[in-house]
Write a protein that holds these residues in place. Structure first.
Motif, PDB file in Angstrom:
ATOM      1  N   UNK A  97      -4.815  -6.453   7.748  1.00  0.00           N
ATOM      2  CA  UNK A  97      -5.554  -6.657   8.998  1.00  0.00           C
ATOM      3  C   UNK A  97      -5.194  -5.570  10.001  1.00  0.00           C
ATOM      4  N   UNK A  98      -3.903  -5.305  10.154  1.00  0.00           N
ATOM      5  CA  UNK A  98      -3.453  -4.280  11.095  1.00  0.00           C
ATOM      6  C   UNK A  98      -3.874  -2.884  10.639  1.00  0.00           C
ATOM      7  N   UNK A  99      -3.722  -2.609   9.360  1.00  0.00           N
ATOM      8  CA  UNK A  99      -4.070  -1.289   8.829  1.00  0.00           C
ATOM      9  C   UNK A  99      -5.556  -0.995   9.021  1.00  0.00           C
ATOM     10  N   UNK A 100      -6.398  -2.000   8.835  1.00  0.00           N
ATOM     11  CA  UNK A 100      -7.835  -1.813   9.007  1.00  0.00           C
ATOM     12  C   UNK A 100      -8.204  -1.471  10.447  1.00  0.00           C
ATOM     13  N   UNK A 101      -7.314  -1.839  11.378  1.00  0.00           N
ATOM     14  CA  UNK A 101      -7.534  -1.521  12.801  1.00  0.00           C
ATOM     15  C   UNK A 101      -6.891  -0.201  13.194  1.00  0.00           C
ATOM     16  N   UNK A 102      -6.292   0.499  12.228  1.00  0.00           N
ATOM     17  CA  UNK A 102      -5.729   1.813  12.501  1.00  0.00           C
ATOM     18  C   UNK A 102      -4.228   1.864  12.636  1.00  0.00           C
ATOM     19  N   UNK A 103      -3.549   0.738  12.390  1.00  0.00           N
ATOM     20  CA  UNK A 103      -2.087   0.731  12.506  1.00  0.00           C
ATOM     21  C   UNK A 103      -1.450   1.494  11.350  1.00  0.00           C
ATOM     22  N   UNK A 104      -0.503   2.373  11.672  1.00  0.00           N
ATOM     23  CA  UNK A 104       0.241   3.120  10.657  1.00  0.00           C
ATOM     24  C   UNK A 104       1.687   3.215  11.114  1.00  0.00           C
ATOM     25  N   UNK A 105       2.610   2.481  10.480  1.00  0.00           N
ATOM     26  CA  UNK A 105       4.012   2.513  10.906  1.00  0.00           C
ATOM     27  C   UNK A 105       4.663   3.847  10.572  1.00  0.00           C
ATOM     28  N   UNK A 106       5.728   4.137  11.288  1.00  0.00           N
ATOM     29  CA  UNK A 106       6.498   5.347  11.003  1.00  0.00           C
ATOM     30  C   UNK A 106       7.556   5.096   9.934  1.00  0.00           C
ATOM     31  N   UNK A 107       8.097   3.893   9.898  1.00  0.00           N
ATOM     32  CA  UNK A 107       9.052   3.472   8.878  1.00  0.00           C
ATOM     33  C   UNK A 107       8.751   2.031   8.504  1.00  0.00           C
ATOM     34  N   UNK A 108       9.218   1.634   7.311  1.00  0.00           N
ATOM     35  CA  UNK A 108       9.088   0.240   6.889  1.00  0.00           C
ATOM     36  C   UNK A 108      10.413  -0.224   6.300  1.00  0.00           C
ATOM     37  N   UNK A 109      10.645  -1.518   6.403  1.00  0.00           N
ATOM     38  CA  UNK A 109      11.828  -2.138   5.798  1.00  0.00           C
ATOM     39  C   UNK A 109      11.500  -3.593   5.529  1.00  0.00           C
ATOM     40  N   UNK A 110      12.166  -4.160   4.532  1.00  0.00           N
ATOM     41  CA  UNK A 110      11.950  -5.561   4.214  1.00  0.00           C
ATOM     42  C   UNK A 110      13.262  -6.279   4.023  1.00  0.00           C
ATOM     43  N   UNK A 111      13.316  -7.504   4.488  1.00  0.00           N
ATOM     44  CA  UNK A 111      14.506  -8.332   4.356  1.00  0.00           C
ATOM     45  C   UNK A 111      14.430  -9.057   3.021  1.00  0.00           C
ATOM     46  N   UNK A 112      15.229  -8.596   2.034  1.00  0.00           N
ATOM     47  CA  UNK A 112      15.264  -9.215   0.707  1.00  0.00           C
ATOM     48  C   UNK A 112      13.881  -9.168   0.063  1.00  0.00           C
ATOM     49  N   UNK A 113      13.249 -10.315  -0.158  1.00  0.00           N
ATOM     50  CA  UNK A 113      11.900 -10.375  -0.705  1.00  0.00           C
ATOM     51  C   UNK A 113      10.946  -9.443   0.037  1.00  0.00           C
ATOM     52  N   UNK A 114      11.122  -9.311   1.344  1.00  0.00           N
ATOM     53  CA  UNK A 114      10.236  -8.476   2.147  1.00  0.00           C
ATOM     54  C   UNK A 114      10.220  -7.023   1.728  1.00  0.00           C
ATOM     55  N   UNK A 115      11.226  -6.592   0.954  1.00  0.00           N
ATOM     56  CA  UNK A 115      11.260  -5.207   0.504  1.00  0.00           C
ATOM     57  C   UNK A 115      10.096  -4.896  -0.441  1.00  0.00           C
ATOM     58  N   UNK A 116       9.616  -5.888  -1.170  1.00  0.00           N
ATOM     59  CA  UNK A 116       8.449  -5.674  -2.027  1.00  0.00           C
ATOM     60  C   UNK A 116       7.214  -5.383  -1.176  1.00  0.00           C
ATOM     61  N   UNK A 117       7.064  -6.087  -0.065  1.00  0.00           N
ATOM     62  CA  UNK A 117       5.952  -5.817   0.844  1.00  0.00           C
ATOM     63  C   UNK A 117       6.100  -4.442   1.476  1.00  0.00           C
TER      64      UNK A 117
END
Length: 329
Positions: A97-117
């Motif tokens: 949803x965010x990406x379709x509106x033009x959002x592009x993060x500079x970095x990403x990180x996930x907490x445990x399971x969130x790392x797959x996302x």
């Protein structure tokens, strides 16, 4: 180490402001963030983006994920083999949803399971492969949960080093699994050992002990038997090179390659989550904004407590998604 993080006890001097340029860390939550109706607003208001992600996930896994994430009760969502794919698809649907509106993060990180996302958002994993791996991960962890009565408990008010000492003196398996914030850690292990450590921590002056809504003792040595089996699953999947910098929750370092990502996901089963260091690494890289993408507000709450002078947002409902779109799109 010039980290503008309260955890480091350094002054909040604005050092994350790179000449006025904003840099955003997208944070993806892990198990325990699930809640009833967590994707109802996504599917209702964003059928062409979030709805499409859910449709693809249902085709891939054969699970009724839309029903589970819109109508499933807490007990059903707590099952590890259900919670993990449900949280992943909700987080990735929110990201879409965010990406379709033009959002592009500079970095990403996930907490445990969130790392797959996070790895999917960074182009390392294809959506279908991420879903398959997470479903398998949940199934393997459910096997451990069925064989070994385990527990995880969040501990506030005792320093991590002291928690480690107390756990080392308890009979059975109980280990420090999450370094979440300077004033919050999580212990994991067999149910009896976790309970015994909890009693000692209360005597030590712990402000709060909270049993987590998870179905297995994650991030401790009880998961070691799964590493080889999950490594075989990881070996059957293609891992591409990251298109966005990913900070690993295992090492708090940048994921250097697809092969590195694969190895870190294997190690993640038994390794503790080093979230304090992840946030410190993001601050070191000039992050001024911390956006939690998916259900819940745990990670945004932790960021608020650790980073001074930053903009921190979550996306767990329609109002917060709209605010994030207005801020970053």
């Amino acid at each position: 180490m010039s980290v503008n993080v309260i955890a480091a006890g350094l002054p909040l001097d604005g050092s994350t402001d790179q000449g006025g340029q904003r840099r955003v860390l997208a944070m993806f939550p892990g198990q325990g963030s699930q809640r009833e109706g967590m994707a109802a607003h996504l599917i209702r208001e964003h059928p062409d983006t979030a709805g499409a992600v859910f449709e693809r996930a249902e085709e891939q896994l054969g699970l009724p994920l839309r029903a589970l994430c819109c109508e499933g009760d807490a007990d059903r969502l707590r099952a590890t083999e259900v919670a993990q794919p449900a949280i992943l698809v909700t987080a990735l649907a929110t990201f879409e949803v965010l990406r379709a509106e033009g959002f592009a993060p500079d970095l990403v990180a996930g907490h445990s399971l969130g790392e797959f996302a996070a790895l999917t958002a960074a182009g390392v994993l294809e959506l279908g492969d991420a879903l398959t791996l997470v479903r398998r991960r949940g199934e393997l962890m459910a096997e451990v949960a069925a064989a070994v009565p385990g527990a995880m408990t969040a501990v506030s008010g005792v320093e991590a080093a002291r928690i480690e000492e107390i756990c080392a003196g308890v009979d059975g398996v109980v280990e420090l699994a999450n370094y979440n914030a300077p004033d919050q850690s999580v212990i994991s292990g067999t149910a009896d050992a976790v309970e015994a450590a909890g009693e000692l921590l209360r005597a030590e002056g712990a402000g709060k002990l909270v049993s987590l809504r998870v179905g297995a003792p994650f991030h401790c040595s009880l998961m070691a038997a799964l590493e080889e089996r999950f490594a075989a699953d990881l070996g059957r999947v293609e891992f591409a090179e990251p298109t966005i910098d990913v900070i690993s929750s295992v090492t708090a370092q940048r994921v250097s390659s697809g092969d590195d990502a694969r190895e870190l996901l294997r190690r993640q089963l038994t390794a503790p989550v080093r979230w304090i260091e992840v946030i410190g690494a993001a601050a070191d890289r000039g992050c001024t904004d911390y956006l939690e993408i998916g259900p819940g507000r745990v990670l945004s709450g932790l960021a608020n407590r650790m980073v001074g002078g930053a903009t921190v947002r979550s996306t767990q409902d329609a109002r917060r998604i709209a605010a994030a779109v207005a801020e970053y799109a």
